[in-house]
Design a protein around this motif. Sequence first.
Motif: not given
Length: 361
Positions: A252, A352, A355
């Motif tokens: 990320g 989630e 990310d």
Amino acid sequence: MAFRLTTAGESHGPALVAIVEGLPAGLTVEKAAIDADLRRRQQGYGRSPRQQIEQDEVEVLAGLRHGRTLGTPLALLVRNRDHANWAWGMSPWPPEGDPSGKGTRQVTLPRPGHADLAGALKYGLSDVRDALERASARHTAVIVAAGAVVKALLGEIGVAVTGNVLTEDLEQRVDEARADRDTVGGIVEVRAQGVPPGLGSYASKEERLDARLAATLMGTQAVKGAEIGEGLALADKRGSEAHDEILRGERGLYRETNRAGGIEAGVSNGEEIVVRAAMKPLPTLMRPLASVDLQTGEPAEALVERSDTAAVEALAVVAEACVAWELARAAHEKFGGDALGDFVAAHHAYLERIDWQPRTR
Ligand code: EPS
């Protein structure tokens, strides 16, 4: 329920108390972990003989059953063993019998740098002890106890907070100062890993995470400066050298540098949180500074009483607890949950969505 920490206690009174509100139900709290932090706070080079009297240990009066939080206010208590020597002088009720032990004589010689003069003027005190007892850093013991509890909560979402001393040659400086009957201060640093982006808010000053961390550090005894990331040094840099470029990698978005100390616009950015606090030299000096006797109005030397030569290592533990408290409070604002599972699930769902995974440097 909002996170709230209320403390009470005087340095030589019967005990120190903390009430922690807002903890989710179902958090496992270990007495050994709290006591280990209490011991860490008591250790350190340059502490006074008082530390041989105190063997700090937490007692829990409410909010816990079989080692797990009930979602109700958690009441923590740390006794002052030294109170036995101050039973008359620090009796909560009008003392009975002849004066005995410590604290029987009025203190009228305010120490520059302590709460003595401010307290005496503010409250019209004839005995400065009424001010200095609460102002004492003894009370940080219950802050550390509360910090140990919220470190367990942070652990549930993978956040770890660690305090360290930055001052070099501390032991030598303490030895030299003690020989001169003087005191020393120093600098401590707290780092928090695993803090997700998005804690705190730029919406108001009160919500800014950097302001909250600075306030909790500055609110700690003897702290005269606080900085986040490169702090004051950023003032001398150009913008192109001062900020942390945004990169995208396998895990990320991330930064190669962390001059911001993990906080931008009052919000955590996913990098390590880095804060520092500067502690002044302690104000109780065995070779006292000039003062004025508040009873006679005559020039005099300030009060001399047993004290630490340095408490910098203790501050590292206290600052760790303070930072943990603010991070836990901010995490709970973001993820909510009056049950531990809900708090953890909200954190998981958020990671989630954005990310993001914590990076280890
Ligand atoms: C303190 C003075 C010393 C320290 C105390 C803080 O205590 P006393 O006056 O009893 O010698 O040891 O710190 C603690 C007891 C502690 O546990 O941290 C002060 O004036 O602030």
